[in-house]
Design a protein around this motif. Structure first.
Motif, PDB file in Angstrom:
ATOM      1  N   GLU A 190       0.796  -1.229   0.000  1.00  0.00           N
ATOM      2  CA  GLU A 190       0.000   0.000   0.000  1.00  0.00           C
ATOM      3  C   GLU A 190       0.830   1.282   0.000  1.00  0.00           C
ATOM      4  N   GLY A 191       2.141   1.172   0.092  1.00  0.00           N
ATOM      5  CA  GLY A 191       2.961   2.377   0.112  1.00  0.00           C
ATOM      6  C   GLY A 191       4.428   2.025   0.210  1.00  0.00           C
ATOM      7  N   GLU A 192       5.258   3.051   0.305  1.00  0.00           N
ATOM      8  CA  GLU A 192       6.693   2.804   0.443  1.00  0.00           C
ATOM      9  C   GLU A 192       7.361   3.985   1.134  1.00  0.00           C
ATOM     10  N   THR A 193       8.603   3.772   1.512  1.00  0.00           N
ATOM     11  CA  THR A 193       9.346   4.735   2.307  1.00  0.00           C
ATOM     12  C   THR A 193       9.436   6.112   1.647  1.00  0.00           C
ATOM     13  N   SER A 194       9.364   7.135   2.480  1.00  0.00           N
ATOM     14  CA  SER A 194       9.577   8.519   2.029  1.00  0.00           C
ATOM     15  C   SER A 194       9.704   9.381   3.285  1.00  0.00           C
ATOM     16  N   PRO A 195      10.375  10.535   3.180  1.00  0.00           N
ATOM     17  CA  PRO A 195      10.534  11.398   4.358  1.00  0.00           C
ATOM     18  C   PRO A 195       9.212  11.913   4.910  1.00  0.00           C
ATOM     19  N   ASP A 199       1.480 -10.118   1.551  1.00  0.00           N
ATOM     20  CA  ASP A 199       1.385  -8.776   2.125  1.00  0.00           C
ATOM     21  C   ASP A 199       1.060  -8.931   3.608  1.00  0.00           C
ATOM     22  N   VAL A 200       2.017  -8.560   4.466  1.00  0.00           N
ATOM     23  CA  VAL A 200       1.858  -8.842   5.889  1.00  0.00           C
ATOM     24  C   VAL A 200       1.517  -7.595   6.706  1.00  0.00           C
ATOM     25  N   GLY A 201       0.560  -6.843   6.208  1.00  0.00           N
ATOM     26  CA  GLY A 201       0.056  -5.752   7.021  1.00  0.00           C
ATOM     27  C   GLY A 201      -0.244  -4.495   6.256  1.00  0.00           C
ATOM     28  N   GLY A 202      -1.503  -4.129   6.243  1.00  0.00           N
ATOM     29  CA  GLY A 202      -1.940  -2.904   5.589  1.00  0.00           C
ATOM     30  C   GLY A 202      -3.360  -2.616   6.034  1.00  0.00           C
ATOM     31  N   GLU A 245      18.368  -0.798   4.563  1.00  0.00           N
ATOM     32  CA  GLU A 245      17.762   0.467   4.126  1.00  0.00           C
ATOM     33  C   GLU A 245      17.503   1.406   5.292  1.00  0.00           C
ATOM     34  N   VAL A 246      16.932   0.893   6.383  1.00  0.00           N
ATOM     35  CA  VAL A 246      16.601   1.800   7.489  1.00  0.00           C
ATOM     36  C   VAL A 246      17.862   2.358   8.148  1.00  0.00           C
ATOM     37  N   ALA A 247      18.919   1.527   8.170  1.00  0.00           N
ATOM     38  CA  ALA A 247      20.180   2.022   8.741  1.00  0.00           C
ATOM     39  C   ALA A 247      20.740   3.173   7.918  1.00  0.00           C
ATOM     40  N   GLU A 248      20.627   3.082   6.598  1.00  0.00           N
ATOM     41  CA  GLU A 248      21.105   4.159   5.727  1.00  0.00           C
ATOM     42  C   GLU A 248      20.222   5.397   5.841  1.00  0.00           C
ATOM     43  N   ASN A 249      18.897   5.199   5.844  1.00  0.00           N
ATOM     44  CA  ASN A 249      17.990   6.341   5.933  1.00  0.00           C
ATOM     45  C   ASN A 249      18.124   7.075   7.264  1.00  0.00           C
ATOM     46  N   ALA A 250      18.503   6.337   8.316  1.00  0.00           N
ATOM     47  CA  ALA A 250      18.656   6.955   9.637  1.00  0.00           C
ATOM     48  C   ALA A 250      19.790   7.976   9.661  1.00  0.00           C
ATOM     49  N   LYS A 251      20.698   7.867   8.692  1.00  0.00           N
ATOM     50  CA  LYS A 251      21.808   8.827   8.604  1.00  0.00           C
ATOM     51  C   LYS A 251      21.379  10.153   7.981  1.00  0.00           C
ATOM     52  N   LYS A 252      20.207  10.171   7.349  1.00  0.00           N
ATOM     53  CA  LYS A 252      19.728  11.373   6.665  1.00  0.00           C
ATOM     54  C   LYS A 252      18.948  12.241   7.652  1.00  0.00           C
ATOM     55  N   PRO A 253      19.375  13.455   7.905  1.00  0.00           N
ATOM     56  CA  PRO A 253      18.685  14.319   8.867  1.00  0.00           C
ATOM     57  C   PRO A 253      17.215  14.498   8.503  1.00  0.00           C
ATOM     58  N   ASP A 300      10.474  -7.229   3.078  1.00  0.00           N
ATOM     59  CA  ASP A 300       9.876  -6.039   3.693  1.00  0.00           C
ATOM     60  C   ASP A 300       9.831  -4.872   2.713  1.00  0.00           C
ATOM     61  N   ALA A 301       9.626  -5.185   1.428  1.00  0.00           N
ATOM     62  CA  ALA A 301       9.476  -4.127   0.424  1.00  0.00           C
ATOM     63  C   ALA A 301       8.354  -3.180   0.841  1.00  0.00           C
ATOM     64  N   GLY A 302       8.623  -1.906   0.698  1.00  0.00           N
ATOM     65  CA  GLY A 302       7.780  -0.844   1.231  1.00  0.00           C
ATOM     66  C   GLY A 302       8.600  -0.055   2.231  1.00  0.00           C
ATOM     67  N   VAL A 303       9.420  -0.762   3.032  1.00  0.00           N
ATOM     68  CA  VAL A 303      10.426  -0.107   3.858  1.00  0.00           C
ATOM     69  C   VAL A 303      11.533   0.436   2.957  1.00  0.00           C
ATOM     70  N   PHE A 304      11.699  -0.201   1.787  1.00  0.00           N
ATOM     71  CA  PHE A 304      12.528   0.332   0.707  1.00  0.00           C
ATOM     72  C   PHE A 304      11.661   0.362  -0.549  1.00  0.00           C
ATOM     73  N   LYS A 305      12.195   0.819  -1.659  1.00  0.00           N
ATOM     74  CA  LYS A 305      11.399   0.994  -2.871  1.00  0.00           C
ATOM     75  C   LYS A 305      10.962  -0.352  -3.453  1.00  0.00           C
TER      76      LYS A 305
END
Length: 425
Positions: free
Chosen positions: A86-91, A126-129, A296-304, A341-346
């Motif tokens: 139903e969606g994917e990662t974004s700020p 799909d494990v949750g939406g 992916e989440v470890a890399e995104n956590a570095k982005k302010p 866990d696609a959606g947490v990344f593209k």
């Protein structure tokens, strides 16, 4: 009149014998079961089904369609056992919880479904939406839109304040008191009611959040979130309805409780202990690694500003550990099935998981088996998908070169067929 009828019957009989076939000339073939690849095979497809697999390159007869994949590796369509369609990662993901309507998510999911299929994944879990993923599943099944075959948990189940509590992190006047209708469980009666509500809403399986999570706006990412009697009630009720149960779990105690009480798959498994690994082997419970999400989440956590502060702190710690846990579990002999866990990344980048699994110590052929026949068996579809074999649905993908020599080619899908229909060539 009688002579004309006989002539028509003869014509129909001849046309059925010589019905149009699709012949795929496969340079290398991985069948999804064997740990050895085969060379120079022909896959014969009629309608939605594989009718035979022949040695060599079969000569077509009149009317046949030939697909030349002699320079490719051909294998069953891949199955991703952990996605969120139903969606994917974004700020702005957390703001969109308040601005997007279900219709907005539905339109986004149509594009996500197509990207997923074009990436070689012909089936997903799909494990949750929400109800959107149920409607998406049905639209794809009807042929209204293009996408993978979907098995959905609909809304994940959580405790109050847990990872899948839908108002977690909201301001006080918006929190309310969600209950079983919204997938929030407090006690055995709630547990049974929440499962039955998912059944009523059209789910195919049940997913619980057995511990805290990374991306939820809550401090705890590891603590156990269900009592054992609650998990037992969920599993018993789910099994009565023909469902298996999946459990999101980072902390060890939560996953131990889940496995001990009949949960079939553990999602993530970040802080899994040796004792829990042994229990998973005993209970034949599967780890769904989702290494890509951890990276992916470890890399995104570095982005302010990409994540709220409380989320970024968890992502930096938990994310990098998932791959090392996968390695330990594989060496220990824990059953493993492919999930990203696609959606947490593209979406559409799901094949990254193959690379991370190989880096983590699993041979390439085993990663492919995890994403084909192993996953199909867990879904109860092991006699229809996940294997290239006569009588199975023609879900087929191909990549250039040989993934057993270079796993990176799995990211370069050149051919996708689902149920005999070519979507990418």
């Amino acid at each position: 009149m009688k002579k004309l009828t006989l002539t028509l019957l003869a014509v129909l009989a001849i046309s059925s014998v010589f019905a149009q076939r699709t012949i795929i000339h496969a340079g290398t073939l991985i069948d999804g079961v064997s740990k050895k690849a085969m060379n120079e095979k022909s896959i014969i497809v009629e309608d939605k089904t594989i009718t035979s697999i022949e040695n060599g390159y079969v000569t077509p007869r009149e009317g046949d369609e030939v697909i030349d994949l002699k320079n490719h590796t051909v294998m069953p369509g891949w199955i991703d056992m952990h996605v969120h369609m139903e969606g994917e990662t974004s700020p702005d993901r957390y703001i969109r919880e308040f601005t997007d309507n279900p219709a907005d998510r539905a339109f986004v999911s149509v594009d996500i479904a197509k990207r997923t299929l074009m990436a070689g994944f012909t089936t997903v879990r799909d494990v949750g939406g929400s109800g959107v993923n149920v409607a998406l599943r049905d639209a794809i099944a009807k042929g209204t839109i293009d996408g993978p075959r979907i098995f959905t948990a609909e809304k994940s189940l959580a405790i109050t304040g847990g990872h899948a509590d839908p108002t977690n992190g909201y301001r006080d006047d918006l929190m309310g008191n969600p209950g079983p209708m919204d997938g929030v469980v407090n006690g055995v009666a709630d547990a049974r009611k929440a499962v039955r509500q998912r059944y009523k809403n059209g789910a195919d399986l049940i997913k619980i959040t057995a511990t805290g999570g990374v991306l939820s706006v809550a401090k705890d990412g590891k603590g156990a979130h269900f009592q054992e009697d609650e998990i037992r009630a969920i599993v018993e009720t789910a099994n009565d309805l023909g469902f298996h149960v999946a459990a999101h779990a980072h902390g060890d105690e939560g996953m131990r409780r889940a496995v001990a009480n009949g949960v079939k798959t553990i999602e993530h498994g970040t802080y899994m202990s040796d004792a829990t690994m042994d229990l998973m082997k005993e209970k034949n419970s599967y780890l769904v690694p989702t290494i890509t999400a951890g990276m992916e989440v470890a890399e995104n956590a570095k982005k302010p500003g990409y994540y709220p502060k409380v989320v970024a702190e968890k992502a930096r710690v938990i994310g990098p550990k998932i791959q090392s846990t996968f390695t330990a579990a594989y060496k220990k002999g824990v059953p493993i099935v492919f999930g990203t866990d696609a959606g947490v990344f593209k979406h559409g980048e799901n094949a990254r998981e193959f690379t991370y699994m190989v880096e983590g110590g699993m041979p390439a052929i085993e990663t492919i088996i995890c994403a084909t026949s192993t996953a199909a068996n867990l879904l109860g579809m092991g006699d229809q998908i996940g294997t290239l074999k006569a009588g199975y649905l023609a879900d087929i993908v191909a990549v250039p070169g040989n993934p057993l020599e270079d796993i990176e080619v799995m990211k370069d899908v050149k051919f996708v067929m689902k149920e005999g229909k070519v979507y990418k060539n």
